[in-house]
Scaffold this active site. Sequence first.
Site, short mmCIF file in Angstrom:
data_model
loop_
_atom_site.label_atom_id
_atom_site.label_comp_id
_atom_site.label_asym_id
_atom_site.label_seq_id
_atom_site.Cartn_x
_atom_site.Cartn_y
_atom_site.Cartn_z
N LEU A 17 -9.65 0.82 9.69
CA LEU A 17 -10.94 1.50 9.62
C LEU A 17 -11.38 1.87 8.19
O LEU A 17 -12.50 1.55 7.78
CB LEU A 17 -10.88 2.77 10.50
N ARG A 59 -7.54 9.50 16.04
CA ARG A 59 -6.29 9.22 15.32
C ARG A 59 -5.96 10.40 14.43
O ARG A 59 -6.80 11.26 14.16
CB ARG A 59 -6.45 7.99 14.41
N SER A 106 6.23 3.54 13.09
CA SER A 106 4.83 3.82 13.37
C SER A 106 4.68 4.57 14.68
O SER A 106 5.49 4.42 15.60
CB SER A 106 4.11 2.47 13.48
N ASN A 120 7.61 -10.07 -1.60
CA ASN A 120 7.27 -11.50 -1.68
C ASN A 120 5.79 -11.72 -2.01
O ASN A 120 5.33 -12.86 -2.03
CB ASN A 120 7.64 -12.23 -0.37
N LYS A 125 8.50 -2.97 15.74
CA LYS A 125 8.84 -1.60 15.29
C LYS A 125 9.85 -0.97 16.26
O LYS A 125 10.80 -0.31 15.85
CB LYS A 125 7.59 -0.73 15.16
N TYR A 177 0.83 -1.22 0.00
CA TYR A 177 0.00 0.00 0.00
C TYR A 177 0.86 1.27 0.00
O TYR A 177 0.84 2.04 -0.97
CB TYR A 177 -0.94 -0.06 1.21
N ILE A 178 1.64 1.47 1.03
CA ILE A 178 2.44 2.72 1.09
C ILE A 178 3.60 2.62 0.10
O ILE A 178 3.98 3.59 -0.55
CB ILE A 178 2.93 2.99 2.53
N TYR A 226 3.70 -7.03 17.03
CA TYR A 226 3.89 -6.11 15.91
C TYR A 226 4.52 -4.80 16.39
O TYR A 226 5.53 -4.34 15.86
CB TYR A 226 2.54 -5.82 15.21
C1 UD1 Z 1 -2.93 0.02 14.02
C2 UD1 Z 1 -1.65 0.15 14.80
C3 UD1 Z 1 -0.62 0.89 13.97
C4 UD1 Z 1 -0.38 0.12 12.72
C5 UD1 Z 1 -1.68 -0.05 11.97
C6 UD1 Z 1 -1.39 -0.96 10.81
C7 UD1 Z 1 -1.67 0.31 17.20
C8 UD1 Z 1 -2.05 1.13 18.35
N1 UD1 Z 1 -1.90 0.88 16.03
O1 UD1 Z 1 -3.45 1.32 13.87
O2 UD1 Z 1 0.59 0.97 14.63
O3 UD1 Z 1 0.57 0.76 11.95
O4 UD1 Z 1 -2.68 -0.63 12.82
O5 UD1 Z 1 -2.39 -1.78 10.46
O6 UD1 Z 1 -1.19 -0.78 17.34
N2 UD1 Z 1 -11.91 0.97 14.12
C9 UD1 Z 1 -13.26 0.73 14.25
N3 UD1 Z 1 -13.83 -0.25 13.50
C10 UD1 Z 1 -13.10 -1.02 12.62
C11 UD1 Z 1 -11.72 -0.76 12.48
C12 UD1 Z 1 -11.15 0.22 13.26
O7 UD1 Z 1 -13.95 1.40 15.03
O8 UD1 Z 1 -13.68 -1.91 11.98
C13 UD1 Z 1 -11.29 2.05 14.92
C14 UD1 Z 1 -10.20 1.58 15.86
O9 UD1 Z 1 -10.72 1.23 17.10
C15 UD1 Z 1 -9.31 2.81 15.91
C16 UD1 Z 1 -9.49 3.48 14.56
O10 UD1 Z 1 -10.67 2.93 14.01
O11 UD1 Z 1 -9.80 3.69 16.87
C17 UD1 Z 1 -8.33 3.20 13.62
O12 UD1 Z 1 -8.10 1.80 13.57
P1 UD1 Z 1 -7.08 1.14 12.53
O13 UD1 Z 1 -7.37 1.64 11.17
O14 UD1 Z 1 -7.13 -0.33 12.75
O15 UD1 Z 1 -5.66 1.73 12.94
P2 UD1 Z 1 -4.89 1.74 14.34
O16 UD1 Z 1 -5.44 0.73 15.27
O17 UD1 Z 1 -4.86 3.14 14.80
#
Ligand code: UD1
Length: 344
Positions: A203, A234, A127, A34, A156, A13-14, A152
Site C-alpha cells: 500500500l 492493518r 510475519s 543476491n 513463513k 528494505y528492513i 509465501y
Molecule cells: C502482505 C502479507 C504480509 C507480507 C507483506 C509483504 C498477507 C495477509 N499479508 O501484507 O504477510 O509480509 O504482504 O509484502 O499475506 N491495498 C490497497 N491498494 C493497494 C495495495 C494494498 O487497497 O494498491 C490494501 C490491501 O488490501 C491491504 C492493505 O492495503 O488491506 C495493506 O496491503 P499490503 O501493503 O499489500 O500488505 P498486506 O497485504 O497486509
Amino acid sequence: MKKKILVTGGTGYIGSHTVVELQAAGYEVIIVDNLSNSNKDVLDGIEKISGIRPVFYETDCNDKSGLQNIFIEHKGIKGIIHFAASKAVGESVHNPLEYYRNNIVTLLNLLELMPEYHIEGIVFSSSCTVYGQPDILPVTEDAPIKPALSPYGNTKQINEEIIRDAIYAGLPFKSIILRYFNPIGAHPSAEIGELPNGVPQNLVPFVTQTAMGIRQELSVFGDDYDTPDGSCIRDYINVVDLAKAHVIAMNRMLEDKSEDNLEIFNLGTGRGVSVLELISAFEKGTGVKVPYKIVGRREGDIEKVWANPEHANKVLGWTAKETVEDTLITAWNWQNKLRERGIQ
Ligand code: UD1
C-alpha cells in the site's frame, strides 16, 4: 573488539534499516544479498547515515559453499539476522517452487552451518501472516496458526517450524522469531527506504508513487469489509522502530538473557488503521492529495489484523514509538529523494 553479525538480505528494505541500527549499537555487520530485489547503492545510503560501509557479499543464500566461505573469511561471526526471502504474495501463487527454494533452502543452509562456525543465535524475519484472520484481536503470540493462504505465507510457517524443531532437537544455538505486522516508512535521513521493483504491491509505496504522479490512481481493494469504514485494517509499524527491535533481540541472545532458546515476539504498534484512514493521514501529514478509487477485494486479503505487542513491550523493553502520520511523512521524503536522484 566489535561483535560480528551476518545480515542476509541486508540491502533490502528492513535489512538496510537494521544494518544502520546494528552499526549504531557497535556491531560489525557483514551483509549477504543476491540483489534480486535491491541494489548496491543501498550501501552508499547506509554509509552516509552511519559513516561505516558494511562488508558486502553478492551471494545467494541458496549457495551453501558461498555462505561457508563468508564464515571462513570472517571468523567469529556471533549472530545472524535472516531477512533474505521472496515476499510477494501474488507472485508466490504463480511460482511456488521458487518461493519454497528461496525461503526454505536458504534457512536450512544457515541452520546447518551455524554449529560448525559456533554462531550463537539467529533472528528470523517472520510475519503476522502466520495468524491468517485471527479470531481474537488484538492478536497475541499464542493465537492459533491458521492454514496459509499462499505459498509465501506457508514458507513463513514452515520456517518457524524448522527453527522450532532444530532448537527442540538440541542444536547449539538460540533463535528469536519476530512476527512483523506492516512495516512502512523510511529512515528520517531519507538516505534509505523501500524501493519496490516495478509496480508496487504494497500500500504505502503505491500511495507515495501516486502522490508523486508516477501512478495515476490508487485502487483501494474493497470498502465492504466488516470494519468501521469498510476498508481493511492493518497495524502499520515504522521501519526504524522495527529495525531497533532486531538489535534488542540480538543483544538478548548474545548476552544470554533469553528465557528460552526459542522466543517469539509480535512487532506491531497495537493500533489498527484502515486503508482509508491511512490515505487521509498521508494527505494531512504531507498536504498532497492521493487520487483513489474503490475497487473489488484483493484475493487472499485479511479483513483486519493488529498486534497485541505487550509481550515485546514487557520482555524486550521495546515499544513502537513513531506515529503513522510521522512515518508516512518519512515515506514521502524518501519518495522525493528518489525523484531528486531520477530513480522514480
Ligand atoms: C502482505 C502479507 C504480509 C507480507 C507483506 C509483504 C498477507 C495477509 N499479508 O501484507 O504477510 O509480509 O504482504 O509484502 O499475506 N491495498 C490497497 N491498494 C493497494 C495495495 C494494498 O487497497 O494498491 C490494501 C490491501 O488490501 C491491504 C492493505 O492495503 O488491506 C495493506 O496491503 P499490503 O501493503 O499489500 O500488505 P498486506 O497485504 O497486509
